[in-house]
Scaffold this motif. Sequence first.
Motif, PDB file in Angstrom:
ATOM      1  N   LEU A  40     -55.596  36.920 -33.696  1.00  0.00           N
ATOM      2  CA  LEU A  40     -56.101  35.631 -33.192  1.00  0.00           C
ATOM      3  C   LEU A  40     -57.224  35.825 -32.181  1.00  0.00           C
ATOM      4  O   LEU A  40     -58.057  34.945 -31.999  1.00  0.00           O
ATOM      5  N   GLY A  41     -57.209  36.949 -31.516  1.00  0.00           N
ATOM      6  CA  GLY A  41     -58.254  37.180 -30.529  1.00  0.00           C
ATOM      7  C   GLY A  41     -58.015  38.478 -29.781  1.00  0.00           C
ATOM      8  O   GLY A  41     -56.945  39.087 -29.890  1.00  0.00           O
ATOM      9  N   SER A  44     -59.627  41.743 -22.728  1.00  0.00           N
ATOM     10  CA  SER A  44     -60.073  43.037 -22.210  1.00  0.00           C
ATOM     11  C   SER A  44     -58.980  44.100 -22.340  1.00  0.00           C
ATOM     12  O   SER A  44     -59.271  45.272 -22.496  1.00  0.00           O
ATOM     13  N   SER A  46     -55.955  43.467 -24.260  1.00  0.00           N
ATOM     14  CA  SER A  46     -54.908  42.999 -25.169  1.00  0.00           C
ATOM     15  C   SER A  46     -55.465  42.560 -26.526  1.00  0.00           C
ATOM     16  O   SER A  46     -56.653  42.281 -26.662  1.00  0.00           O
ATOM     17  N   VAL A  48     -54.211  39.704 -29.477  1.00  0.00           N
ATOM     18  CA  VAL A  48     -53.248  38.626 -29.712  1.00  0.00           C
ATOM     19  C   VAL A  48     -53.140  38.419 -31.223  1.00  0.00           C
ATOM     20  O   VAL A  48     -54.150  38.229 -31.907  1.00  0.00           O
ATOM     21  N   ALA A  61     -47.732  33.408 -31.059  1.00  0.00           N
ATOM     22  CA  ALA A  61     -48.858  34.305 -30.812  1.00  0.00           C
ATOM     23  C   ALA A  61     -48.269  35.451 -29.984  1.00  0.00           C
ATOM     24  O   ALA A  61     -47.680  35.201 -28.929  1.00  0.00           O
ATOM     25  N   VAL A  97     -48.812  27.506 -21.753  1.00  0.00           N
ATOM     26  CA  VAL A  97     -48.309  28.395 -22.800  1.00  0.00           C
ATOM     27  C   VAL A  97     -46.991  29.012 -22.333  1.00  0.00           C
ATOM     28  O   VAL A  97     -46.895  29.517 -21.223  1.00  0.00           O
ATOM     29  N   LEU A 113     -45.603  34.394 -27.278  1.00  0.00           N
ATOM     30  CA  LEU A 113     -46.078  33.152 -26.648  1.00  0.00           C
ATOM     31  C   LEU A 113     -46.122  31.992 -27.633  1.00  0.00           C
ATOM     32  O   LEU A 113     -46.211  32.214 -28.852  1.00  0.00           O
ATOM     33  N   ALA A 116     -51.122  28.561 -30.079  1.00  0.00           N
ATOM     34  CA  ALA A 116     -52.058  27.430 -29.951  1.00  0.00           C
ATOM     35  C   ALA A 116     -53.042  27.558 -31.106  1.00  0.00           C
ATOM     36  O   ALA A 116     -53.971  28.359 -31.066  1.00  0.00           O
ATOM     37  N   GLU A 120     -59.806  27.716 -28.512  1.00  0.00           N
ATOM     38  CA  GLU A 120     -60.167  27.436 -27.118  1.00  0.00           C
ATOM     39  C   GLU A 120     -60.957  26.135 -26.998  1.00  0.00           C
ATOM     40  O   GLU A 120     -61.811  25.843 -27.847  1.00  0.00           O
ATOM     41  N   ASN A 164     -59.824  29.455 -21.144  1.00  0.00           N
ATOM     42  CA  ASN A 164     -58.389  29.645 -20.904  1.00  0.00           C
ATOM     43  C   ASN A 164     -57.591  28.365 -21.155  1.00  0.00           C
ATOM     44  O   ASN A 164     -56.428  28.289 -20.793  1.00  0.00           O
ATOM     45  N   LEU A 166     -56.306  26.364 -24.213  1.00  0.00           N
ATOM     46  CA  LEU A 166     -56.166  26.422 -25.674  1.00  0.00           C
ATOM     47  C   LEU A 166     -55.720  25.063 -26.203  1.00  0.00           C
ATOM     48  O   LEU A 166     -55.245  24.219 -25.438  1.00  0.00           O
ATOM     49  N   THR A 176     -53.613  28.951 -20.560  1.00  0.00           N
ATOM     50  CA  THR A 176     -53.170  30.315 -20.833  1.00  0.00           C
ATOM     51  C   THR A 176     -53.826  31.306 -19.886  1.00  0.00           C
ATOM     52  O   THR A 176     -54.572  30.911 -18.988  1.00  0.00           O
ATOM     53  N   ASP A 177     -53.560  32.578 -20.100  1.00  0.00           N
ATOM     54  CA  ASP A 177     -54.145  33.692 -19.370  1.00  0.00           C
ATOM     55  C   ASP A 177     -53.792  33.672 -17.887  1.00  0.00           C
ATOM     56  O   ASP A 177     -54.626  33.358 -17.039  1.00  0.00           O
TER      57      ASP A 177
HETATM   58  P1  ATP Z   1     -59.269  38.633 -20.783  1.00  0.00           P
HETATM   59  O1  ATP Z   1     -57.937  39.277 -20.693  1.00  0.00           O
HETATM   60  O2  ATP Z   1     -60.368  39.586 -20.949  1.00  0.00           O
HETATM   61  O3  ATP Z   1     -59.520  37.560 -19.758  1.00  0.00           O
HETATM   62  P2  ATP Z   1     -58.469  36.748 -22.688  1.00  0.00           P
HETATM   63  O4  ATP Z   1     -57.851  35.962 -21.619  1.00  0.00           O
HETATM   64  O5  ATP Z   1     -59.310  35.991 -23.656  1.00  0.00           O
HETATM   65  O6  ATP Z   1     -59.335  37.921 -22.158  1.00  0.00           O
HETATM   66  P3  ATP Z   1     -56.022  37.136 -24.090  1.00  0.00           P
HETATM   67  O7  ATP Z   1     -55.187  36.224 -23.262  1.00  0.00           O
HETATM   68  O8  ATP Z   1     -55.444  38.420 -24.464  1.00  0.00           O
HETATM   69  O9  ATP Z   1     -57.329  37.568 -23.405  1.00  0.00           O
HETATM   70  O10 ATP Z   1     -56.474  36.366 -25.377  1.00  0.00           O
HETATM   71  C1  ATP Z   1     -57.371  36.898 -26.312  1.00  0.00           C
HETATM   72  C2  ATP Z   1     -57.754  35.799 -27.307  1.00  0.00           C
HETATM   73  O11 ATP Z   1     -56.629  35.489 -28.134  1.00  0.00           O
HETATM   74  C3  ATP Z   1     -58.123  34.493 -26.612  1.00  0.00           C
HETATM   75  O12 ATP Z   1     -59.492  34.415 -26.461  1.00  0.00           O
HETATM   76  C4  ATP Z   1     -57.599  33.413 -27.549  1.00  0.00           C
HETATM   77  O13 ATP Z   1     -58.615  32.982 -28.411  1.00  0.00           O
HETATM   78  C5  ATP Z   1     -56.515  34.105 -28.354  1.00  0.00           C
HETATM   79  N1  ATP Z   1     -55.193  33.662 -27.865  1.00  0.00           N
HETATM   80  C6  ATP Z   1     -54.611  34.028 -26.713  1.00  0.00           C
HETATM   81  N2  ATP Z   1     -53.417  33.435 -26.565  1.00  0.00           N
HETATM   82  C7  ATP Z   1     -53.245  32.660 -27.655  1.00  0.00           C
HETATM   83  C8  ATP Z   1     -52.202  31.771 -28.093  1.00  0.00           C
HETATM   84  N3  ATP Z   1     -51.099  31.579 -27.367  1.00  0.00           N
HETATM   85  N4  ATP Z   1     -52.367  31.127 -29.261  1.00  0.00           N
HETATM   86  C9  ATP Z   1     -53.482  31.316 -29.994  1.00  0.00           C
HETATM   87  N5  ATP Z   1     -54.496  32.135 -29.655  1.00  0.00           N
HETATM   88  C10 ATP Z   1     -54.383  32.809 -28.492  1.00  0.00           C
END
Ligand code: ATP
Length: 309
Positions: A40-41, A44, A46, A48, A61, A97, A113, A116, A120, A164, A166, A176-177
Amino acid sequence: YADLRKRAQSRSKSRARTKSRNSSAGFKLDVSDFEFGEILGEGSYSTVVHAIYPPTEQEYAIKILDKGHLKRVNKTQTAIAEKNTLVRLGSGHPGIVRLHWAFHDEWSLYFVLDLAKNGELQSRISRLGSLSLSCARYYAAQLVDAVAYMHSRGVIHRDLKPENLLLDDHMRLKITDFGTGKLLEEGSERTGTFVGTAQYVSPELLTANNTSKASDIWAVGCIIFQMIAGKFPFHALSEYLMWQKVKSLDYTFPDGFDEVAKDLVIEPTQRLGAGEPGTPYDIEALRCHPFFKDVNWETLWSDPAPPME
Ligand code: ATP
């Protein structure tokens, strides 16, 4: 990622043996309990991945953090803090989330999690240029409501921005995040570490290195500005120049910016929503702002979302 599938298969075989030995005993989940789908994404630290939990067919997710990588970049504590923050927030609010399970193996940490499905909010704003006023109001209200809950649980996010936020399958917002999240201890209201994203950083963070609930509310103001105007309130070619603009409150509303929303956003001192409960600038005062006059806070999370336009 292929490695993840192999890992799930090998765990699955050994768990089948363990499960048959302990058929009535409770056991912890691991990767073999999920069917993994598309990525899904990437963050830095991780990846997902979409996953299904077959016993209930529920979709999730799963955020996978590589232990070795976390160690190399000295971010293990950040990952643990993210988990602790999510645990504190629990299942208490639809706009945040939810962490359903967390487990780890030799290689990785796994956070299961809420999924979503609609990505975003940032990509919607980018695609549309800006949001209609009714859409901006709807997402602003959901953001305020979710932030109010988060703050009531003693959590400061410290990096609120449309990337952040979603959107779930009903096009409702989910914050999120929480990697930069901060748990406030009883009695403390401030914390002194600089984190966040340049465009959404509050003046007090730049001048006094203080983050508090008020800094999250500043970011909420910047996000509302961005949804309506389709651009950042503070923008420049470098972070340094951007911060100069934030400190001197050097921004302008584009022509046609909703008059009612103007005093809701970018307020340096008397920031609605930033005050402690019961004070004139508390979160209730923010909910009562004329911009939110037509919002029904009781049905905000059950009413259908307005068309995204
Ligand atoms: P960083 O850690 O660098 O700030 P980030 O916050 O984007 O990056 P993650 O929280 O790991 O890092 O998420 C990576 C991507 O995965 C996100 O940009 C988002 O598009 C997707 N994603 C994260 N959480 C979910 C979720 N619960 N449902 C759907 N997609 C998600």
